[in-house]
Design a protein around this motif. Sequence first.
Motif, PDB file in Angstrom:
ATOM      1  N   PRO A  58       0.958  -1.293   0.000  1.00 33.50           N
ATOM      2  CA  PRO A  58      -0.014  -0.019  -0.061  1.00 33.50           C
ATOM      3  C   PRO A  58       0.938   1.324   0.084  1.00 33.50           C
ATOM      4  CG  PRO A  58      -0.592  -1.411   1.969  1.00 33.50           C
ATOM      5  CD  PRO A  58       0.744  -1.867   1.098  1.00 33.50           C
ATOM      6  N   ARG A  59       0.427   2.297  -0.595  1.00 35.64           N
ATOM      7  CA  ARG A  59       1.111   3.458  -1.047  1.00 35.64           C
ATOM      8  C   ARG A  59       0.904   4.237   0.439  1.00 35.64           C
ATOM      9  NH1 ARG A  59       3.115   5.334  -5.598  1.00 35.64           N
ATOM     10  NH2 ARG A  59       2.577   4.314  -7.409  1.00 35.64           N
ATOM     11  N   GLY A  60       1.937   5.228   0.852  1.00 37.33           N
ATOM     12  CA  GLY A  60       1.799   6.128   2.093  1.00 37.33           C
ATOM     13  C   GLY A  60       1.889   5.539   3.376  1.00 37.33           C
ATOM     14  N   LYS A  61       2.832   4.448   3.587  1.00 36.93           N
ATOM     15  CA  LYS A  61       2.960   3.585   4.825  1.00 36.93           C
ATOM     16  C   LYS A  61       4.545   4.087   5.225  1.00 36.93           C
ATOM     17  CE  LYS A  61      -1.087   1.733   5.089  1.00 36.93           C
ATOM     18  NZ  LYS A  61      -1.956   2.238   5.960  1.00 36.93           N
ATOM     19  N   GLY A  62       5.066   4.831   4.447  1.00 37.41           N
ATOM     20  CA  GLY A  62       6.415   4.933   4.872  1.00 37.41           C
ATOM     21  C   GLY A  62       7.468   3.978   4.517  1.00 37.41           C
TER      22      GLY A  62
END
Length: 131
Positions: free
Chosen positions: A110-114
Amino acid sequence: MIRQYMTRFMAGRYGGDHLNLFLIALYLILYVVFVFTRLLVFELLGTVLLFISLFRSLSRNLERRRAENNRFLQLVRPISRKWAALRARAQDREHRYFKCPNCGQQMRVPRGKGRITVHCRSCGAVFEEKS
């Protein structure tokens, strides 16, 4: 009246398939190239492809034409699957895709999880990636 005549004429003949569509599309491309370059070889090659397509459409040897189309589809199937996967991947804005550095397996996170720790399901490698 013409429709009935064509229906009777085409009865028992092969008709169109994926290979015929490909041949006709290739003919159109070669014809456009011929229009711009005026090199006769493109027109001749395109005309040969058009006649092959017409021959296949009017053929009564159904089994042979089906076998030709199946061979064509087997050649094209990996390319079309790759193209479909690339299109789906380009439209997916919720995930980030990458390959496992150990085995090359495609993965998505998933995008945006660091920065996250990823476990490869194929080879068991553990590594960090930025999502």
